[in-house]
Design an enzyme around this catalytic site. Structure first.
Site, PDB file in Angstrom:
ATOM      1  N   HIS A 119       0.278  43.957  33.487  1.00 30.02           N
ATOM      2  CA  HIS A 119       1.109  44.055  32.292  1.00 30.02           C
ATOM      3  C   HIS A 119       2.570  44.055  32.763  1.00 30.02           C
ATOM      4  CE1 HIS A 119       2.915  46.122  28.787  1.00 30.02           C
ATOM      5  NE2 HIS A 119       1.824  45.820  28.106  1.00 30.02           N
ATOM      6  N   ASP A 196      -2.279  51.602  37.274  1.00 33.20           N
ATOM      7  CA  ASP A 196      -1.914  51.558  35.866  1.00 33.20           C
ATOM      8  C   ASP A 196      -3.223  51.715  35.090  1.00 33.20           C
ATOM      9  OD1 ASP A 196      -1.567  50.785  33.259  1.00 33.20           O
ATOM     10  OD2 ASP A 196      -0.467  48.950  33.709  1.00 33.20           O
ATOM     11  N   GLN A 199      -5.475  50.922  30.302  1.00 30.06           N
ATOM     12  CA  GLN A 199      -6.698  50.419  29.665  1.00 30.06           C
ATOM     13  C   GLN A 199      -7.952  51.002  30.302  1.00 30.06           C
ATOM     14  OE1 GLN A 199      -6.626  48.642  26.942  1.00 30.06           O
ATOM     15  NE2 GLN A 199      -4.445  48.169  26.944  1.00 30.06           N
ATOM     16  N   LYS A 222      -3.322  55.032  23.402  1.00 26.44           N
ATOM     17  CA  LYS A 222      -4.461  54.117  23.586  1.00 26.44           C
ATOM     18  C   LYS A 222      -5.759  54.889  23.740  1.00 26.44           C
ATOM     19  CE  LYS A 222      -1.567  50.677  25.887  1.00 26.44           C
ATOM     20  NZ  LYS A 222      -1.449  49.576  24.945  1.00 26.44           N
ATOM     21  N   CYS A 360       1.986  40.782  26.706  1.00 25.46           N
ATOM     22  CA  CYS A 360       2.850  41.328  27.783  1.00 25.46           C
ATOM     23  C   CYS A 360       2.291  41.014  29.159  1.00 25.46           C
ATOM     24  CB  CYS A 360       3.064  42.835  27.637  1.00 25.46           C
ATOM     25  SG  CYS A 360       3.897  43.288  26.140  1.00 25.46           S
TER      26      CYS A 360
HETATM   27  N1  PLP Z   1      -0.301  48.660  31.191  1.00 29.13           N
HETATM   28  C1  PLP Z   1      -1.305  48.104  30.506  1.00 29.13           C
HETATM   29  C2  PLP Z   1      -2.476  47.556  31.258  1.00 29.13           C
HETATM   30  C3  PLP Z   1      -1.250  48.050  29.111  1.00 29.13           C
HETATM   31  O1  PLP Z   1      -2.252  47.499  28.433  1.00 29.13           O
HETATM   32  C4  PLP Z   1      -0.127  48.582  28.449  1.00 29.13           C
HETATM   33  C5  PLP Z   1       0.000  48.473  26.987  1.00 29.13           C
HETATM   34  O2  PLP Z   1      -0.571  47.624  26.350  1.00 29.13           O
HETATM   35  C6  PLP Z   1       0.882  49.172  29.212  1.00 29.13           C
HETATM   36  C7  PLP Z   1       0.767  49.190  30.582  1.00 29.13           C
HETATM   37  C8  PLP Z   1       2.087  49.790  28.567  1.00 29.13           C
HETATM   38  O3  PLP Z   1       1.709  50.902  27.807  1.00 29.13           O
HETATM   39  P1  PLP Z   1       2.760  51.651  26.884  1.00 29.13           P
HETATM   40  O4  PLP Z   1       3.395  50.596  26.020  1.00 29.13           O
HETATM   41  O5  PLP Z   1       1.925  52.601  26.097  1.00 29.13           O
HETATM   42  O6  PLP Z   1       3.737  52.325  27.766  1.00 29.13           O
END
Ligand code: PLP
Length: 402
Positions: A119, A196, A199, A222, A360
Site C-alpha cells: 500500500h 503492515d 489487512q 478495519k 492505493c
Molecule cells: N496498509 C494496507 C495494506 C492497507 O490496506 C491500508 C488501508 O487500506 C493501509 C495500510 C492504510 O491504513 P489507514 O488508512 O487506516 O492508515
C-alpha cells in the site's frame, strides 16, 4: 449469523431502494452497536483528558485507556503492554517508524527492502526517509498469481540492508505473505522487520511473539473499531532505541528551555491528547471479535471467498487479479475491457458497495498493466445470499458493458 448482523444497524439500510450489500470491508468495516455505544457512553459519562488528572473522571478514563492497551497486548500476544503505542492508524504507525528509525539508523548508501505489493502507506514513508538520508529502496517482485518471490527477497538482502517492511496481507490481491519466514531470514542477518498488518489483523490471528517481527502496524477502523485509532507494536528493545516522533505534552519527563528528557515507553511516542473515546471503541471491537473467535471469523470469510470465486468464474469475460493459493477474502477483478469505475457505478445503483481504482497500490496496477480493479472484500457479517445478489448483479451488467 443473524445474531452477528443484528448488531450492525447499517446493514439493514437500503440504497436507491435496494438492500445494502456492503463489500468494501478492506477499506473500512462497519461498527457493531457495542462499539458505537461505547463511544457515546464515553462522551456522555466519562469525557476528560487522561493521565495527569487529579479527579474521578480523568482517573477512570485513564484506567479504561490503559486497560485497552493491555487488551491489545493480549490480542496480539505482545510481551509487554508498553510495547503497544496508540496512533491514528496504520499510516501513522508506519510514518512513526520510518521517521524515527530513519533518523536513528539510516545513513547514505543504506537500503530498505519493501515488496512490490505494498500500500502507498508502506512505500512513501520509506521514500521520504531514504530521500532524507541518501538511502535506497529495494523492491521484492511477485508472480502473476500474486505470490512474493522469496528467492528474489533473499537476493536483495545484503550488508547495506537496514530494515525490511512488508504487508501481512495485500489489500488489492488478498495474498497472505509468508511473514514468519521473511522475519526468520532477515533476522539471520540481524535485519529488523516491520509488518503492515492493516489487512491481517481482522482476518487472521496475529501472534507477534510467534511471528517475531520487530514492528506490527494496524488500524482500528478495519477491525470493527472507530476511525482515528490504530496501533504500533514494537519490541521494547528497538522502541527504546528510537527517538521520539512528535514533541509535545505527555511524551516528556522534564522540560527546560535548554533540554528535554523523554518519558518512558509507550508515552514517549504518544505526544498530545490521544483519541480516548476511539481507543475505548477499539477495546469494544476486540471484545466483539473475541466473542466470535478469530478462527471462526477466518473460516467464515474463507467460505465466502471460495463460494464467491466459484460463482464468479461463470461470468463471461471476468479476469481475476490476485489468485495466490494462500489468500484472504479480497477479490479484485476486471470485466472484459470495461473500466472498473463503470462496473462499480452500476453495482452501486443495485445497492452493492465495492471499491474501484488502484486501491492505493499503483505499483501493483503498473505490474499488471491495468488502470485499476473492482474490489469486493468480505467481513464476518457478510453472507452467501449477499454473494448471490452480487453475482446476479454482475451477470446483469455484463451485457450492458460489452
Ligand atoms: N496498509 C494496507 C495494506 C492497507 O490496506 C491500508 C488501508 O487500506 C493501509 C495500510 C492504510 O491504513 P489507514 O488508512 O487506516 O492508515
Amino acid at each position: 449469523m443473524e445474531n452477528i448482523r443484528e448488531q450492525f444497524d447499517i446493514l439493514n439500510s437500503t440504497v436507491y431502494g435496494k438492500p445494502l450489500v456492503y463489500f468494501d470491508n478492506a477499506a473500512t468495516t462497519q461498527k457493531p452497536r457495542s462499539v458505537v455505544d461505547t463511544l457515546t457512553r464515553y462522551y456522555i459519562t466519562l469525557n476528560s483528558n487522561i493521565h495527569r488528572g487529579a479527579h474521578y473522571l480523568s482517573n477512570t478514563a485513564t484506567e479504561a485507556y490503559e486497560q485497552c492497551r493491555r487488551k491489545v497486548q493480549s490480542f496480539i500476544n505482545a510481551k509487554h503492554a508498553h510495547e503497544i503505542v496508540f496512533t491514528r492508524g496504520t499510516t501513522e504507525s508506519i510514518n512513526l517508524v520510518a521517521s524515527s528509525f530513519g533518523k536513528r539508523f539510516l545513513n547514505s548508501g543504506d537500503e530498505i527492502v519493501i515488496s512490490g505489493m505494498e500500500h502507498h502507506s508502506n512505500i512513501v514513508p520509506w521514500q521520504l526517509a531514504c530521500q532524507e538520508k541518501g538511502a535506497k529502496l529495494k523492491v521484492i517482485p511477485f508472480s502473476e498469481q500474486g505470490v512474493l518471490d522469496f528467492e528474489a527477497f533473499k537476493q536483495l538482502l545484503n550488508e547495506h540492508t537496514k530494515l525490511v517492511a512488508v504487508n501481512h496481507v495485500s489489500n488489492t490481491l488478498g495474498s497472505i505473505n509468508p511473514i514468519k519466514d521473511i522475519v526468520q531470514y532477515a533476522h539471520s542477518f540481524n535485519i529488523p522487520v516491520l509488518i503492515d498488518g492493516a489487512q491481517g489483523i481482522s482476518h487472521i490471528g496475529v501472534d507477534v511473539q510467534d511471528i517475531d517481527c520487530d514492528f506490527y502496524c494496524f488500524s482500528g477502523h478495519k477491525m470493527y473499531a472507530p476511525m482515528g485509532v490504530g496501533v504500533l507494536y514494537g519490541k521494547e528493545e528497538i522502541l527504546n532505541e528510537l527517538p521520539p516522533y512528535q514533541g509535545g505534552g505527555e511524551m516528556i519527563k522534564d522540560v527546560t528551555f535548554e533540554k528535554t528528557t523523554y518519558n518512558e515507553l509507550p508515552f514517549k511516542f504518544e505526544a498530545g491528547t490521544p483519541s480516548v473515546g476511539d481507543v475505548l471503541g477499539l477495546d469494544a471491537a476486540i471484545d466483539f471479535m473475541n466473542t466470535i473467535g478469530i478462527n471462526n471469523i477466518a473460516q467464515h470469510e474463507d467460505m465466502l471467498l471460495q463460494y464467491a470465486m466459484q460463482q464468479m468464474q461463470q461470468i463471461e469475460g471476468i479476469r481475476f487479479i490476485g489468485t495466490a493459493p494462500n489468500k484472504t477474502s479480497v477479490i479484485s477483478f476486471l470485466l472484459g475491457t470495461s473500466h472498473p469505475y463503470d462496473v462499480g457505478t452500476l453495482l452501486d445503483k443495485l445497492g452493492i458497495a465495492v471499491r474501484t481504482g488502484h486501491h492505493c497500490t499503483q505499483p501493483i496496477m503498473e505490474r499488471y498493466g491495468i488502470p485499476g480493479t473492482v474490489r469486493a472484500s468480505f467481513a464476518v457479517y457478510n453472507t452467501t445470499q449477499e454473494v448471490d445478489i452480487f453475482v446476479n448483479a454482475l451477470k446483469r451488467i455484463v451485457p450492458m458493458l460489452m
